[in-house]
Every structure is written in structure tokens, then in C-alpha cells.
Design an enzyme around this catalytic site. Structure first.
Site: not given
Ligand code: COS
Length: 387
Positions: A124, A363
């Protein structure tokens, strides 16, 4: 203490304790120093069926769910936080298939993974897209019966060693997060190469590399779920896998605590063992209390996930956040208890402290976990108000 584990979970725990003590402990320093990939231990874990702990039995696994994985990871990581990562990073790479794969994809890949014959990895993160997972630039363009991938993934655990990669790429850039899709890419596919291996502070036995895609053509059947589902696949994958990182952190903390208690009974100053000094006793008591609290939260999260609940984001983020902060504090305190010796490489606690740090970062950083928790709290409050 009885944690209410089932007979099967206790069996996995015993097996992991034995592997950790007899096989991993004697080589942990070697792999930490050299940064070599621990294929001999991977084989031992594979022969013990540990790669299939949370894969369903119909696909060759043990079917012990998140709790089985958590118990295994904790036990292995009490001794070493880096070597067992080959196993649970494979779990991370496998979740997109477990959660969203078609029946054909499950049958094609899960038995290979469960047997430990093929490691998996999750792609990712990119140079410009870490916390901002929706900001990835890697593209996948449909071309007849294929998708053509271009782009570079960064810091991929098991990179270069794994055979099976689940990769998130943009199929429609204009749609942002909703334009991402998830794919399965096999090592050896033309146009798929690996960048340099990273030289890391901790978890040095784990391979961390770039994945480089240059006009890499994969069959269209390798699309997971549907086009546009990639961000959801990634988020749900992380929700499912974060308790594994929490268990790694818990194991490191518990291992560091053990080392500190043992040492404090043996080390004598002012004519008595240092464990008889109250200043030190208070440190040990705080460390032990934090480890138990982390264990309670990690087990609670795993059991909730195994109950089939859908709203797991918050508890999953909470257990990763809490256990990793505990791992950092407890391993740092363990170094303090061992004093000058704690700072030396002859003792394992300095390594535990280095290994612990990553659990607050990967993560999803702990800042992102707090954001996930807060957003879910607000969502829950809004839903309660509507009722
Ligand atoms: N389960 C289901 N759907 C989810 C979700 C989850 N856990 N988290 C977000 N979504 C959905 C949202 O509901 C939204 O849907 P809609 O477009 O229908 O409204 C969509 O995904 C986008 O969500 P959001 O607007 O909250 O996205 P952001 O870009 O603001 O990101 C975070 C949210 C910061 C929480 C996310 O980018 C994240 O988890 N980042 C960290 C990533 C990570 O862990 N990286 C480490 C490396 S991978 S090993």
C-alpha cells in the site's frame, strides 16, 4: 493466570513457546546483526503450520481466527520481535484475499500460504503516501484481459522474499480514494522488480524493500473484489491485521518485563539484589500492570473480531495504539532496570527497545490510530442521537 483460552489456542501457545525458546532465541542475535532473512526459522514455523493459524480449515489452515494469531504472535515475540514478522506480515498480505477474494482466488492462494510454501506481503505505502493512504500514485490501467501496473511501493515487509503480493493501485485517479483497486501480483511477473533492502533500527531480521512496477501486466482475474474497492480493501485489511501488531508489541513488552524481573533478582548492589529496592519494585510493578492491561485489550479486540462483529475499526486501532505505547515504555524501562548492561548488546533488552519502536509507526502511526478512534467515537455518537 487463566485467560480463558480454548484448548486449541493453548496448544498453539505451547507450540510457539517451544519454537521461540528452542529455535528462535539461540539465533535472534545473529539475525539482528546480519539482517539476513531467517529462512530456517520460517521453515520451522511452516512445518508447525503457523502460517495457517487464522486461515479457514477448508483452505488448509487451522481456522483459529484472530485470537489464534494473537496468541501465537505474542508468544513468539516474547523472545524476538523481528523473526516471526515473516509470519504475521504474510497474514497482512493475505487479508485482502481472505476478506474480499473470490472463491477461485481463495482456492488458488490460501492453501499455498497456509502451508508456508509461499509468503505474502501487502503493498500500500508509497514515498508520498504513508498516513495519507488515499494519496497513492501507482496506477493500474485495463488493457484487454490484463491490467498494466506502474509505480513504486515503499517499505514493504517481506518484500523480495514473498511470492504473493496484494497491491493497491489507482484505476481511476480522478476519483481519489474511490478510484483505487486491489490486485494480486506474483513474484516473477515480468515488469515486477524489487528495490534495495532497507537498513533498519529494529526488526532487522525482517526484509523491507521497495516493489517496483514497470509496465507489469497481470491477468484481469487478479483484481480483488471490484474496481474502486481498493481503499476499502486496504482499510478493512488494516482493521483486521492491527491486532497482530498489537500482539507483537505485547510480546515484546512481556519479554522485556521477564528479562527485567530476572535480572533484578540476580544483580546485587549495596550488598543485596536490586529487586529489594522499592524504587525498582515500583518500576517493575508499573511495567507488569501495563503489560496485563495491554493483554486484556488485545485479547478483547481479537475476541470481538472473531465474534463476527463488523464495527472493528475502533477496538482494533485502540489495541494497536495502547499495546505499542506500552511496548515502548516497558522496553525502555527494562533497559533502565538493567542499567549499563541494558545498554549493551550482550543483553536482549536494547534490541527489544529497538524492535518496539516500529510498532508505534507501522500499519498506521499511533497518531492515525487516535484519529481512527476519535472519528469512530463521533460517528457512534451521531448514530446514537439519530435513534
Ligand atoms: N472500513 C471501511 N471503510 C472505511 C474505513 C474502514 N476502516 N476507513 C475509511 N473508510 C471509508 C470511508 O467511509 C470513506 O467512504 P466514502 O468515500 O464512501 O465516504 C472512504 O473510506 C474514505 O475515507 P476517509 O475520507 O476517512 O479517508 P481519508 O483519506 O481521510 O483517510 C485514514 C482516513 C487516515 C484513516 C486512512 O487513510 C488511514 O488509515 N491511513 C493510515 C494508513 C496506514 O495504516 N498506513 C500504514 C501502511 S500500510 S501497512
Amino acid at each position: 493466570m487463566d485467560y480463558g483460552l480454548t484448548e486449541e489456542q493453548k496448544m498453539v501457545q505451547d507450540l510457539c513457546r517451544q519454537i521461540a525458546q528452542e529455535k528462535i532465541k539461540p539465533v535472534r542475535e545473529h539475525y539482528d546483526e546480519t539482517g539476513e532473512f531467517p529462512w530456517d526459522i520460517v521453515k520451522i514455523m511452516a512445518d508447525a503450520d503457523l502460517f495457517g493459524v487464522s486461515i479457514e480449515e477448508q483452505y488448509g489452515g487451522m481456522g483459529l481466527g484472530c485470537m489464534g494469531n494473537v496468541v501465537a504472535v505474542e508468544e513468539l515475540c516474547k523472545v524476538d520481535g523481528g523473526i516471526p514478522l515473516a509470519m504475521f506480515a504474510t497474514g497482512l498480505g493475505t487479508y485482502p484475499i481472505i476478506l474480499f477474494g473470490s472463491e477461485e482466488q481463495k482456492q488458488a492462494y490460501l492453501p499455498r500460504i497456509a502451508s508456508g510454501k509461499s509468503l505474502a506481503a501487502f503493498g500500500l505505502t508509497e514515498a508520498e503516501a504513508g498516513s495519507d493512504a488515499g494519496g497513492i500514485k501507482t496506477t493500474a490501467v485495463k488493457d484487454g484481459d490484463h491490467y498494466v501496473l506502474n509505480g513504486t511501493k515503499q517499505w514493504i515487509t517481506n518484500g523480495g522474499e514473498a511470492e504473493i503480493y496484494t497491491v493497491i493501485a489507482m484505476t481511476n485517479k480522478a476519483k481519489g480514494a474511490r478510484g483505487a483497486s486491489a490486485f494480486i501480483v506474483e513474484k516473477g511477473t515480468p515488469g515486477f522488480e524489487f528495490g534495495k533492502k532497507e537498513n533498519k533500527m529494529g526488526i532487522r531480521a525482517s526484509a523491507t524493500r521497495e516493489l517496483i512496477f514497470q509496465d507489469c501486466r497481470i491477468p484481469k482475474e487478479n483484481l480483488i473484489a471490484k474496481e474502486g474497492m481498493g481503499f476499502i480493501v486496504a482499510m478493512k485489511t488494516l482493521d483486521a491485521s492491527r491486532p497482530g501488531v498489537a500482539a507483537q508489541a505485547l510480546g515484546i513488552a512481556a519479554g522485556a518485563l521477564d528479562e527485567a524481573v530476572q535480572y533484578s533478582r540476580e544483580r546485587r548492589q549495596f550488598g543485596k539484589p536490586i529487586c529489594s529496592f522499592q524504587g525498582l519494585q515500583f518500576m517493575l510493578a508499573d511495567m507488569a500492570t501495563q503489560v496485563e492491561a495491554a493483554r486484556a485489550l488485545v485479547y478483547q479486540a481479537a475476541r470481538y473480531i472473531d465474534s463476527g462483529a463488523k464495527d472493528i475499526s475502533k477496538i482494533s486501532a485502540m489495541c494497536k495504539l495502547y499495546a505499542s505505547d506500552v511496548a515502548m515504555r516497558v522496553s525502555t524501562d527494562a533497559v533502565q532496570v538493567l542499567g549499563g548492561y541494558g545498554y549493551m548488546k550482550e543483553y536482549p533488552v536494547e534490541k527489544m527497545m529497538r524492535d518496539a519502536k516500529i510498532t508505534q509507526i507501522y500499519e498506521g502511526t499511533n497518531q492515525i490510530q487516535r484519529e481512527v478512534i476519535a472519528l469512530n467515537l463521533i460517528k457512534e455518537a451521531a448514530a446514537a442521537k439519530r435513534k
